[in-house]
Write an enzyme that holds these catalytic residues in place. Structure first.
Site, PDB file in Angstrom:
ATOM      1  CD  GLU A 105      -2.738  -1.183   2.489  1.00 37.38           C
ATOM      2  OE1 GLU A 105      -3.487  -2.155   2.636  1.00 37.38           O
ATOM      3  OE2 GLU A 105      -2.696  -0.235   3.295  1.00 37.38           O
ATOM      4  CB  CYS A 118       2.022   7.123   3.831  1.00 38.21           C
ATOM      5  SG  CYS A 118       2.128   5.789   5.030  1.00 38.21           S
ATOM      6  CB  CYS A 125       4.957  -6.231   9.441  1.00 36.90           C
ATOM      7  SG  CYS A 125       6.033  -5.542  10.720  1.00 36.90           S
ATOM      8  CB  CYS A 129       1.547  -4.354  16.275  1.00 38.48           C
ATOM      9  SG  CYS A 129       3.264  -3.824  16.370  1.00 38.48           S
ATOM     10  CB  CYS A 132      -0.850  -3.525  12.986  1.00 40.81           C
ATOM     11  SG  CYS A 132      -0.130  -3.216  11.365  1.00 40.81           S
ATOM     12  CD  GLU A 180      10.198  -1.406  12.380  1.00 38.11           C
ATOM     13  OE1 GLU A 180       9.105  -1.000  12.825  1.00 38.11           O
ATOM     14  OE2 GLU A 180      11.203  -0.683  12.350  1.00 38.11           O
ATOM     15  CB  SER A 211       6.979   5.271  11.507  1.00 35.96           C
ATOM     16  OG  SER A 211       6.221   4.834  12.610  1.00 35.96           O
ATOM     17  CB  SER A 234       5.013   2.576  17.027  1.00 40.26           C
ATOM     18  OG  SER A 234       4.960   3.210  15.763  1.00 40.26           O
ATOM     19  CG  LEU A 235       6.589   4.691  23.080  1.00 39.76           C
ATOM     20  CD1 LEU A 235       6.524   5.754  24.157  1.00 39.76           C
ATOM     21  CD2 LEU A 235       7.503   3.550  23.519  1.00 39.76           C
ATOM     22  CG  HIS A 236       1.323   1.318  20.253  1.00 41.78           C
ATOM     23  ND1 HIS A 236       0.811   2.397  19.577  1.00 41.78           N
ATOM     24  CD2 HIS A 236       2.106   0.649  19.354  1.00 41.78           C
ATOM     25  CE1 HIS A 236       1.255   2.378  18.326  1.00 41.78           C
ATOM     26  NE2 HIS A 236       2.038   1.339  18.170  1.00 41.78           N
ATOM     27  CG  ASN A 310      -7.811   3.485  11.114  1.00 39.87           C
ATOM     28  OD1 ASN A 310      -8.837   4.137  10.999  1.00 39.87           O
ATOM     29  ND2 ASN A 310      -6.626   3.956  10.767  1.00 39.87           N
ATOM     30  CB  CYS A 353      -0.626   0.433   8.358  1.00 39.60           C
ATOM     31  SG  CYS A 353       0.520  -0.874   8.586  1.00 39.60           S
TER      32      CYS A 353
HETATM   33  N1  SAH Z   1       6.223  -0.531  11.465  1.00 36.37           N
HETATM   34  C1  SAH Z   1       6.319   0.852  11.718  1.00 36.37           C
HETATM   35  C2  SAH Z   1       5.708   1.697  10.629  1.00 36.37           C
HETATM   36  C3  SAH Z   1       4.413   1.228  10.022  1.00 36.37           C
HETATM   37  S1  SAH Z   1       2.992   1.273  11.077  1.00 36.37           S
HETATM   38  C4  SAH Z   1       5.705   1.190  13.063  1.00 36.37           C
HETATM   39  O1  SAH Z   1       5.048   0.336  13.660  1.00 36.37           O
HETATM   40  O2  SAH Z   1       5.931   2.302  13.530  1.00 36.37           O
HETATM   41  C5  SAH Z   1       2.707   3.012  11.197  1.00 36.37           C
HETATM   42  C6  SAH Z   1       1.881   3.417  12.388  1.00 36.37           C
HETATM   43  O3  SAH Z   1       0.536   2.989  12.228  1.00 36.37           O
HETATM   44  C7  SAH Z   1       2.387   2.840  13.699  1.00 36.37           C
HETATM   45  O4  SAH Z   1       2.468   3.841  14.678  1.00 36.37           O
HETATM   46  C8  SAH Z   1       1.307   1.846  14.033  1.00 36.37           C
HETATM   47  O5  SAH Z   1       1.239   1.597  15.408  1.00 36.37           O
HETATM   48  C9  SAH Z   1       0.073   2.493  13.466  1.00 36.37           C
HETATM   49  N2  SAH Z   1      -1.045   1.563  13.253  1.00 36.37           N
HETATM   50  C10 SAH Z   1      -0.994   0.323  12.732  1.00 36.37           C
HETATM   51  N3  SAH Z   1      -2.222  -0.230  12.676  1.00 36.37           N
HETATM   52  C11 SAH Z   1      -3.065   0.675  13.184  1.00 36.37           C
HETATM   53  C12 SAH Z   1      -4.471   0.700  13.406  1.00 36.37           C
HETATM   54  N4  SAH Z   1      -5.232  -0.342  13.096  1.00 36.37           N
HETATM   55  N5  SAH Z   1      -5.018   1.811  13.951  1.00 36.37           N
HETATM   56  C13 SAH Z   1      -4.242   2.868  14.265  1.00 36.37           C
HETATM   57  N6  SAH Z   1      -2.905   2.913  14.078  1.00 36.37           N
HETATM   58  C14 SAH Z   1      -2.322   1.834  13.547  1.00 36.37           C
HETATM   59 FE1  SF4 Z   2       4.600  -4.018  11.772  1.00 39.83          FE
HETATM   60 FE2  SF4 Z   2       4.271  -1.413  12.355  1.00 39.83          FE
HETATM   61 FE3  SF4 Z   2       2.138  -3.037  11.929  1.00 39.83          FE
HETATM   62 FE4  SF4 Z   2       3.610  -3.320  14.145  1.00 39.83          FE
HETATM   63  S1  SF4 Z   2       2.383  -1.529  13.545  1.00 39.83           S
HETATM   64  S2  SF4 Z   2       2.882  -4.975  12.818  1.00 39.83           S
HETATM   65  S3  SF4 Z   2       5.635  -2.898  13.363  1.00 39.83           S
HETATM   66  S4  SF4 Z   2       3.681  -2.474  10.441  1.00 39.83           S
END
Ligand code: SAH
Ligand code: SF4
Length: 375
Positions: A105, A118, A125, A129, A132, A180, A211, A234-236, A310, A353
């Site tokens: 994408e 983007c 990946c 996470c 995601c 990633e 990121s 990305s912390l969360h 999302n 994403c």
């Molecule tokens: N792998 C890298 C970059 C791609 S993800 C990373 O994790 O930082 C980019 C951002 O989108 C990250 O901050 C991730 O936590 C966030 N993200 C992924 N899926 C998501 C979702 N379903 N809702 C909101 N944010 C999301």
């Molecule tokens: Fe990979 Fe980033 Fe999605 Fe985590 S949030 S699974 S690191 S793409």
């Protein structure tokens, strides 16, 4: 004139300018031939090199030699499998099919004159996470540099075609698509060298954000190599336990190690770090969790991006309520941390994403679904 033979058929979009120059020099061509070819691919965003009567004869011959080996630019450019616009018209999402059939994408977003692309760095990946869509599909493969560059070229071309706007209106780049980036370090760095080259795409390093989920060795390498790009982490979660429930990679590189690496990054590079926090109702959006985050980031030049979740098929959580997000932000502000609640722009086009690819895959697999290839 002696025949020029390409010494190799490495993909052209994989090569930074100096390597392209070397490749051409090995075939007896001159630096000005490399400049003409570079300009065609990266500035004019050419989709074919076959009919370039403006190129000098030796360059045309070199291109023809490559073509005989099947190494044509067309084969390096992904095919557009879907192009979807958000209802506000400000976001477009492309699903691009690579040469081996994998899809990634690419998103183009923004306002006139200052658009942001983007891009994806991997198909799938490995980090897993839980919220995601890309993490849910698992790791497929790394992208080559040229496959990352080609996404930016696609966005540039789309911008020009849709609005007639100069491609230079594409000013910013974020590596926040699928994958990633620091797990595919070398390819990403080569791609960024190509993308920031002033003779071509020319997106300045300070307008490029990487990121990461927190690949600690990658962050330390950025410091060691003094890479000039911006960093988002990305912390969360602000405790080991809360974070590893959402981000399995946290078990490999602990939160403590990650924060240490962030401190080193800020000190050595004198750069601010952006921290990403996906807000999930009842999971990580309480005022107490905001306070813990503020304590964790104490002393770091930090900006926090709060992203309401999302929803994805593979995760049962919901986005935080607007009031909870506002309260979270207020706590951070009181502790002295600037933050932004990122609009869920384009949620109507499966903007999270990996969601578009996941949705297309589901539809194509469903026996009664729409046929493959339908948007
Ligand atoms: N792998 C890298 C970059 C791609 S993800 C990373 O994790 O930082 C980019 C951002 O989108 C990250 O901050 C991730 O936590 C966030 N993200 C992924 N899926 C998501 C979702 N379903 N809702 C909101 N944010 C999301
Ligand atoms: Fe990979 Fe980033 Fe999605 Fe985590 S949030 S699974 S690191 S793409």
């Amino acid at each position: 004139m002696s025949a020029v033979t390409p010494v190799s058929c490495r993909p052209l979009l994989d090569l930074p300018f100096t390597e392209l120059e070397r490749e051409l020099a090995a075939a007896g061509l001159k630096p000005f031939h490399a400049r003409a070819l570079w300009r065609a691919m990266h500035f004019e965003t050419a989709t074919s090199l076959a009919e370039r009567t403006d190129f000098a004869a030796p360059l045309r011959q070199w291109i023809a030699e490559r073509a005989r080996e099947g190494a044509i630019l067309e084969a390096e450019l992904p095919e557009q499998a879907a192009d979807i616009a958000s209802s506000d018209g400000l976001t477009r999402k492309f699903l691009l099919r690579l040469a081996d059939g994998q899809t990634v994408e690419t998103v183009l977003m923004g306002f006139t004159g200052r658009h942001t692309a983007c891009v994806s760095s991997q198909a799938g990946c490995a980090m897993g996470c839980v919220f995601c869509a890309t993490g849910q599909m698992g790791f497929v493969r790394h992208l080559r540099p040229g496959e990352i560059v080609a996404q930016v070229l696609h966005a540039r071309r789309a911008l020009q075609a849709s609005s007639g706007e100069a491609a230079s209106g594409l000013r910013n780049l974020v590596l926040m698509g699928m994958g990633e980036p620091l797990h595919n370090y070398d390819s990403v760095m080569t791609a960024l060298e190509i993308i920031s080259d002033t003779r071509g795409i020319n997106i300045g390093p300070s307008r490029i954000t990487i990121s990461t989920v927190g690949v600690v060795p990658g962050i330390l390498r950025l410091v060691e190599e003094r890479r000039p790009y911006k960093l988002a982490v990305s912390l969360h979660g602000a405790t080991e336990e809360e974070r590893s429930a959402l981000v399995p990679a946290s078990r490999r590189w602990s939160l403590a190690e990650l924060i240490d690496a962030c401190r080193i990054y800020c000190e050595k590079l004198e750069q601010r770090i952006f921290f990403e926090w996906t807000l999930i109702a009842g999971a990580n959006d309480s005022p107490a969790q905001a306070e813990r985050l503020a304590r964790l980031l104490a002393g770091i030049d930090a900006h926090v991006n709060l992203i309401p979740l999302n929803p994805t098929v593979g995760f049962a959580g919901n986005a935080s309520a607007t009031a909870a997000a506002a309260e979270f932000q207020r706590v951070l502000q009181a502790a002295g941390f600037p933050s932004t609640i990122r609009q869920r722009r384009g949620i109507d086009v499966a903007a999270g994403c990996g969601q578009l690819r996941a949705e297309k895959t589901r539809r194509n697999l469903a026996p009664t679904g729409e046929p493959a290839g339908s948007p």
